[in-house]
Enzyme design. Structure first.
Site, PDB file in Angstrom:
ATOM      1  N   HIS A 194       0.821  -1.213   0.000  1.00  0.00           N
ATOM      2  CA  HIS A 194       0.000   0.000   0.000  1.00  0.00           C
ATOM      3  C   HIS A 194       0.859   1.270   0.000  1.00  0.00           C
ATOM      4  O   HIS A 194       2.065   1.238   0.261  1.00  0.00           O
ATOM      5  CB  HIS A 194      -0.906   0.007   1.234  1.00  0.00           C
ATOM      6  N   GLY A 195       0.207   2.408  -0.229  1.00  0.00           N
ATOM      7  CA  GLY A 195       0.875   3.695  -0.161  1.00  0.00           C
ATOM      8  C   GLY A 195       1.212   4.089   1.273  1.00  0.00           C
ATOM      9  O   GLY A 195       0.769   3.465   2.242  1.00  0.00           O
ATOM     10  N   GLU A 196       1.977   5.155   1.384  1.00  0.00           N
ATOM     11  CA  GLU A 196       2.444   5.613   2.701  1.00  0.00           C
ATOM     12  C   GLU A 196       1.289   6.064   3.593  1.00  0.00           C
ATOM     13  O   GLU A 196       0.316   6.666   3.141  1.00  0.00           O
ATOM     14  CB  GLU A 196       3.414   6.782   2.525  1.00  0.00           C
ATOM     15  N   THR A 197       1.429   5.779   4.884  1.00  0.00           N
ATOM     16  CA  THR A 197       0.537   6.317   5.916  1.00  0.00           C
ATOM     17  C   THR A 197       1.373   7.191   6.836  1.00  0.00           C
ATOM     18  O   THR A 197       2.609   7.167   6.802  1.00  0.00           O
ATOM     19  CB  THR A 197      -0.099   5.192   6.749  1.00  0.00           C
ATOM     20  N   LEU A 198       0.701   7.961   7.691  1.00  0.00           N
ATOM     21  CA  LEU A 198       1.431   8.769   8.667  1.00  0.00           C
ATOM     22  C   LEU A 198       2.211   7.890   9.631  1.00  0.00           C
ATOM     23  O   LEU A 198       3.282   8.279  10.123  1.00  0.00           O
ATOM     24  CB  LEU A 198       0.469   9.681   9.428  1.00  0.00           C
ATOM     25  N   TYR A 199       1.692   6.694   9.906  1.00  0.00           N
ATOM     26  CA  TYR A 199       2.425   5.761  10.766  1.00  0.00           C
ATOM     27  C   TYR A 199       3.734   5.336  10.096  1.00  0.00           C
ATOM     28  O   TYR A 199       4.771   5.233  10.753  1.00  0.00           O
ATOM     29  CB  TYR A 199       1.560   4.542  11.078  1.00  0.00           C
ATOM     30  N   GLU A 235      -2.023  -7.243   7.369  1.00  0.00           N
ATOM     31  CA  GLU A 235      -0.662  -7.233   7.885  1.00  0.00           C
ATOM     32  C   GLU A 235      -0.550  -8.135   9.113  1.00  0.00           C
ATOM     33  O   GLU A 235      -1.558  -8.529   9.719  1.00  0.00           O
ATOM     34  CB  GLU A 235      -0.257  -5.792   8.241  1.00  0.00           C
TER      35      GLU A 235
END
Length: 236
Positions: free
Chosen positions: A10-15, A83
């Protein structure tokens, strides 16, 4: 006959951006992650993708939908592609985990049978994710003519790739971390046995009968074509 599989993170998350451990927390794409998903979709639009399957966690599902909008078709959601459950580590950053559990992250990275407290091991992740691919191999006959795209998570994809390649448990750590919207690309061919009808290394059957059938589809041989593959980083 060969079948191509793309396993994309997936694309980037703030985590991701702040080095926090998400596990099965349902975090959303950041602005950067949204752009990454669109860039990947631009690239994958040129491929013949017949089916898209994603984890049910929104960061993977939204990435998958960005691709589906370009290539057409729906996204099938399967929670077995989630995940790794990280148990007590979920929501912590790396420094917090290292302070409370000294040495545990290194052990986790190098021992596929070890699980974080309250979580699951990579071997358990591989087992549940591998079942998704095995079911597709048996039930999706159109796979011979199109690519299957799975959108999931870095840990899940590394474990699944290891399982498909039939690596020993000690070999699971050989893959470097999969970057956001990068992917593993694999090809399945009918398994070769001396005297059997074989598919050659160029992806073409040696003779036309060398194709997947109900008798051999459960015993496919998987090959790794690439790891950490990505679309060109234009405008990022």
């Amino acid at each position: 006959m060969t079948r191509q599989l793309i396993l994309m993170r997936h694309g980037e998350t703030l985590y991701n951006a702040t080095r926090r451990m998400q596990g099965q927390m349902d975090t959303e794409l950041s602005e950067v992650g949204i752009k990454q998903a669109e860039l990947a979709a631009d690239y994958l639009e040129n491929m013949t993708i017949g089916r898209i399957i994603s984890s049910d966690l929104s960061r993977a599902h939204e990435t998958a939908k960005a691709v589906a909008r370009r290539v057409g078709g729906d996204v099938v959601v399967d929670k077995r592609l989630r995940e790794t459950h990280l148990g007590r580590w979920q929501g912590m950053n790396h420094e917090e985990v290292d302070e409370l559990f000294p040495g545990a992250r290194a052990l986790w990275r190098h021992d596929a049978s070890w699980a974080p407290p309250g979580g699951e091991s990579r071997l358990e992740v591989a087992q549940r994710a591998r079942a998704v691919i095995d079911e597709l191999m048996a039930g999706y006959s159109e796979w011979d003519d199109a690519t299957v795209l799975v959108v999931a998570h870095g840990g899940t994809i590394a474990a699944l790739t290891s399982a498909l390649l039939e690596l020993s448990h000690e070999q699971y750590p050989i893959f470097s971390g999969l970057k956001n919207t990068c992917w593993a690309q694999l090809t399945a061919r009918p398994r070769y046995y001396p005297g059997s009808l074989d598919a050659d290394g160029e992806g073409d059957p040696v003779i036309p009968q060398a194709r997947f059938t109900s008798d051999n589809v459960s015993d496919a041989q998987w090959y790794l074509d690439g790891w950490n593959m990505s679309a060109p980083k234009r405008g990022m």
